[in-house]
Enzyme design. Structure first.
Site, PDB file in Angstrom:
ATOM      1  N   TYR A 156       0.831  -1.208   0.000  1.00  0.00           N
ATOM      2  CA  TYR A 156       0.000   0.000   0.000  1.00  0.00           C
ATOM      3  C   TYR A 156       0.869   1.263   0.000  1.00  0.00           C
ATOM      4  CZ  TYR A 156      -3.178   3.660   1.504  1.00  0.00           C
ATOM      5  OH  TYR A 156      -3.876   4.843   1.596  1.00  0.00           O
ATOM      6  N   LYS A 160       1.117   4.167  -2.953  1.00  0.00           N
ATOM      7  CA  LYS A 160       0.778   5.577  -2.747  1.00  0.00           C
ATOM      8  C   LYS A 160       1.977   6.490  -2.976  1.00  0.00           C
ATOM      9  CE  LYS A 160      -3.586   5.175  -2.006  1.00  0.00           C
ATOM     10  NZ  LYS A 160      -4.545   5.725  -2.997  1.00  0.00           N
TER      11      LYS A 160
END
Length: 252
Positions: A156, A160
């Site tokens: 994750y 990002k």
């Protein structure tokens, strides 16, 4: 009010959670909202119509090129233009925190497909229409985690971080066409998914709040003002930037 009057705004991952909050905020400001999601957006659609928005809901897989192209084409058929794309769809709250050695490669690929490929594919789908009209705003949703190197969610956090780089490069490529590309980076938000993930709440809430200058939980409404700023003419001469909204946990 009415900062977004008659603007056509596509929001991916808008059927629930923070995306639904973004959709309501845009509708309240007079926008025509496109709810683009793999989930059923019918309930939210009725709510937006009740607010007076000329809204539509489209079944969209942001990682699929054909699906994204259909999203853009149908939006043009309904409204004749695309003013704003909010690349909000992402995999996050359903993830289990674990050491990077234990992350399944299939899960890694799914996170990258939605969180990185998704904004790329959707931006490529709307860009020709924005170029033709000589204007547009693309808002990519990142996170405060790439600035911190948050452990336990390497896929994750990596995805990002990629969104930050994507934003900067796209801003350079699209600036000559009157298209601004910026990033909104929230902190840990009490979205529906995060509230439902007991482990994430237990492991992250206390240290995150302790790191903030404003020591409280972050709620979806905290993102509405910054989102509208980036979507409206208030940020007309701003592109390639990242706005972190997390109560002062990250300062950059």
């Amino acid at each position: 009010m009415n900062r977004m009057k008659d603007k056509v705004v596509i929001i991916t991952g808008a059927a629930q959670g923070i995306g639904a909050t973004y959709a309501r905020a845009m509708a309240a400001e007079g926008a025509c909202v496109v709810v683009a999601d793999v989930l059923d957006g019918a309930t939210l659609l009725e709510e937006l119509k009740g607010m007076g928005s000329h809204a539509i809901a489209l079944k969209t897989d942001v990682s699929d090129e054909t699906s994204a192209a259909t999203m853009a084409a149908v939006t043009m058929e309904h409204f004749g233009r695309i003013d704003v794309l909010v690349n909000n769809a992402a995999i996050y709250a359903s993830l289990k925190m674990r050491p990077f050695e234990e992350i399944d490669l299939g899960e890694w690929d799914r996170v990258m497909a939605v969180n990185v490929r998704g904004p790329f594919v959707c931006t490529r789908a709307v860009a020709p229409y924005m170029k033709a009209q000589g204007s547009g705003r693309i808002i990519n949703i990142s996170s405060g985690t790439p600035f911190k190197g948050t452990p336990g969610l390497l896929h994750y956090v990596t995805s990002k971080g990629a969104v930050l780089a994507l934003t900067r490069a796209l801003a350079r490529e699209l600036g000559d066409h009157g298209i601004a590309v910026n990033t909104l980076a929230p902190g840990l938000v009490l979205s529906e998914g995060v509230v439902a993930n007991a482990e994430m709440r237990e492991r992250l809430t206390a240290p995150v709040i302790a790191s903030r200058a404003i020591k409280r939980d972050q709620v979806p409404d905290d993102l509405v003002g910054p989102l509208l700023f980036l979507a409206s003419d208030d940020s007309a001469f701003m592109t390639g930037e990242t706005v972190v909204v997390d109560g002062g946990s990250v300062m950059h």
